[in-house]
Design an enzyme around this catalytic site. Structure first.
Site, mmCIF file in Angstrom:
data_model
loop_
_atom_site.group_PDB
_atom_site.id
_atom_site.type_symbol
_atom_site.label_atom_id
_atom_site.label_comp_id
_atom_site.label_asym_id
_atom_site.label_seq_id
_atom_site.Cartn_x
_atom_site.Cartn_y
_atom_site.Cartn_z
ATOM 1 N N SER A 98 44.650 40.286 35.248
ATOM 2 C CA SER A 98 43.560 41.265 35.234
ATOM 3 C C SER A 98 43.886 42.369 34.217
ATOM 4 O O SER A 98 44.087 42.069 33.035
ATOM 5 C CB SER A 98 43.354 41.806 36.655
ATOM 6 N N HIS A 234 39.768 36.742 42.895
ATOM 7 C CA HIS A 234 40.415 37.546 41.859
ATOM 8 C C HIS A 234 41.895 37.815 42.149
ATOM 9 O O HIS A 234 42.674 38.028 41.223
ATOM 10 C CB HIS A 234 39.672 38.865 41.696
#
Length: 268
Positions: A98, A234
């Site tokens: 990320s 995620h």
């Protein structure tokens, strides 16, 4: 069976360093927005023999919570480059998840411009849109603390019980906000390819960094890498650590890296 041997950290930028057997390859891991080095603790049991896990602790979080949180990407990467310059005595890989993918990519670009330091044996970017792909949503940094915390909770980045303690949220979210501000504004006009080998990971069910936005990282590698999907949303490096490590080591083997042991040679 490999053994898991603690290795004393050489400096505060690396926290929770572990090696499975004698290290032959160093794996630097850069966490997501607001994340600490401890987020990679779940990787320790799955390390292949010969790999040293070197989680990066960025200022303002984890064991460095009392330090100022960097508010701009360039000085953060410059400081990280200086801090890691004495850590490059083994072949090494940069893994960034990320927000960490942005930091790892920019760090790789700087390392490739240095004649006095070795470039990474590979860069692995995980769960972040390609740098030239627009954000495609409203910026989260415009949200109040409770809204941002609720969003993080929905995507596995914050325990739900903390939502009931708003007095703590501002301190908890300061690093998250600073990192998100950097990541959300980060945008290149066109792809800037790397010389270093590149691997790209995305979560099958990730609705923060959708695979369609991650896949254009292919334009940053020579030859263009094929994106590899990992189970989960995620937060898959934490929720699916074994699958993530399998994907990482599989990609490194594909790129021809040595020192990873064998497919079945894992801790435990």
């Amino acid at each position: 069976m490999s053994t898991l041997d603690p290795v004393a950290p050489a400096q505060p930028w690396i926290v929770g360093r572990y090696a499975a057997g004698r290290p032959r390859l160093r794996l630097f891991c850069l966490p997501p927005a607001g994340g600490s080095a401890s987020s990679f603790n779940v990787w320790r049991p799955g390390l292949p023999r010969g790999v040293e896990l070197a989680p990066v602790e960025l200022p303002g979080r984890g064991s460095r919570f009392g330090e100022p949180v960097p508010s701009a990407l360039e000085p953060l990467v410059d400081s990280l480059l200086e801090a890691l310059s004495n850590e490059l005595d083994l072949p090494y890989v940069l893994f960034g998840h990320s927000f960490g993918a942005v930091v790892a990519y920019e760090l790789t670009r700087r390392l490739e411009r240095r004649d006095d330091l070795p470039a990474p044996a590979a860069l692995v970017v995980s769960a972040h849109r390609a740098p030239h792909v627009p954000l495609g949503r409203e910026r989260l940094t415009a949200s109040d603390d409770r809204t941002l915390a609720a969003w993080l909770h929905r995507h596995g980045g914050l325990p739900g019980e903390l939502l009931e303690h708003p007095e703590f949220l501002s301190d908890l979210l300061r690093a998250v906000r600073a990192d998100l501000e950097i990541a959300e504004r980060y945008l290149l006009p066109v792809p800037v390819p790397l010389r270093s080998p590149l691997a790209v990971l995305a979560g099958e069910d990730d609705d923060v960094a959708a695979p369609a936005a991650v896949e254009p990282w292919a334009g940053y590698g020579t030859p263009p890498p094929r994106m590899r999907l990992v189970p989960g949303g995620h937060s898959y490096p934490r929720t699916h650590p074994e699958a993530t490590l399998t994907a990482v080591t599989g990609e490194l083997r594909r790129l021809g890296l040595h020192g990873l042991g064998t497919e079945g040679d894992r801790q435990g």
